[in-house]
Scaffold this motif. Sequence first.
Motif, mmCIF file in Angstrom:
data_model
loop_
_atom_site.group_PDB
_atom_site.id
_atom_site.type_symbol
_atom_site.label_atom_id
_atom_site.label_comp_id
_atom_site.label_asym_id
_atom_site.label_seq_id
_atom_site.Cartn_x
_atom_site.Cartn_y
_atom_site.Cartn_z
ATOM 1 N N GLY A 71 5.507 1.207 -8.699
ATOM 2 C CA GLY A 71 4.641 0.040 -9.256
ATOM 3 C C GLY A 71 5.706 -1.511 -8.642
ATOM 4 O O GLY A 71 4.103 -2.101 -9.152
ATOM 5 N N TYR A 129 4.370 5.611 -5.568
ATOM 6 C CA TYR A 129 3.613 5.462 -7.233
ATOM 7 C C TYR A 129 2.663 6.903 -7.684
ATOM 8 O O TYR A 129 3.062 7.322 -8.331
ATOM 9 C CB TYR A 129 3.041 4.684 -7.248
ATOM 10 N N ARG A 130 1.694 6.537 -6.727
ATOM 11 C CA ARG A 130 0.401 7.864 -6.955
ATOM 12 C C ARG A 130 0.956 9.187 -7.129
ATOM 13 O O ARG A 130 1.136 10.150 -7.605
ATOM 14 C CB ARG A 130 -0.577 7.373 -6.146
ATOM 15 N N ARG A 131 1.929 9.620 -6.094
ATOM 16 C CA ARG A 131 2.752 10.491 -6.206
ATOM 17 C C ARG A 131 3.221 11.127 -6.637
ATOM 18 O O ARG A 131 3.557 11.984 -7.637
ATOM 19 C CB ARG A 131 3.418 10.885 -4.613
ATOM 20 N N LEU A 167 8.265 5.542 -10.913
ATOM 21 C CA LEU A 167 7.071 5.366 -11.557
ATOM 22 C C LEU A 167 7.250 3.692 -11.559
ATOM 23 O O LEU A 167 6.380 2.452 -10.960
ATOM 24 C CB LEU A 167 7.048 5.419 -12.475
ATOM 25 N N GLY A 189 2.078 1.581 -3.417
ATOM 26 C CA GLY A 189 1.524 2.107 -4.135
ATOM 27 C C GLY A 189 0.697 3.548 -4.536
ATOM 28 O O GLY A 189 0.453 4.523 -4.898
ATOM 29 N N TYR A 190 0.646 3.973 -2.712
ATOM 30 C CA TYR A 190 0.573 5.730 -2.382
ATOM 31 C C TYR A 190 1.686 6.293 -3.362
ATOM 32 O O TYR A 190 2.168 7.426 -3.842
ATOM 33 C CB TYR A 190 0.506 5.971 -1.007
ATOM 34 N N CYS A 231 0.892 -1.146 0.196
ATOM 35 C CA CYS A 231 0.025 -0.153 -0.334
ATOM 36 C C CYS A 231 0.872 1.260 0.026
ATOM 37 O O CYS A 231 0.731 1.966 -0.755
ATOM 38 C CB CYS A 231 -1.243 -0.227 1.003
ATOM 39 N N TRP A 249 3.094 10.135 -9.561
ATOM 40 C CA TRP A 249 2.451 9.755 -11.321
ATOM 41 C C TRP A 249 1.737 11.386 -11.144
ATOM 42 O O TRP A 249 2.349 11.766 -12.018
ATOM 43 C CB TRP A 249 1.717 9.133 -11.263
ATOM 44 N N LYS A 250 1.381 11.639 -10.460
ATOM 45 C CA LYS A 250 0.862 13.121 -10.277
ATOM 46 C C LYS A 250 1.728 14.077 -10.140
ATOM 47 O O LYS A 250 1.086 14.979 -10.887
ATOM 48 C CB LYS A 250 -0.124 13.088 -9.005
#
Length: 61
Positions: A42, A25-27, A38, A22-23, A19, A29-30
Amino acid sequence: MTGVTLTPTLATILFVIACLCGYKYRRVWKAEGPRWQLWLWGVLAAAGLLILGFVPLDLTG
């Protein structure tokens, strides 16, 4: 690989790590960060979730 199982504690730790990856990764990516980050976050998140999905839990211990 017969006899490979996860204990509930290890599965929980692996889930939390997946988790968090994944968090991250999202940061990245944004923020449109570097692609290598990434891939790093990922792949780590995916590997953790795949392990959780395909390695059975040992609930007898």
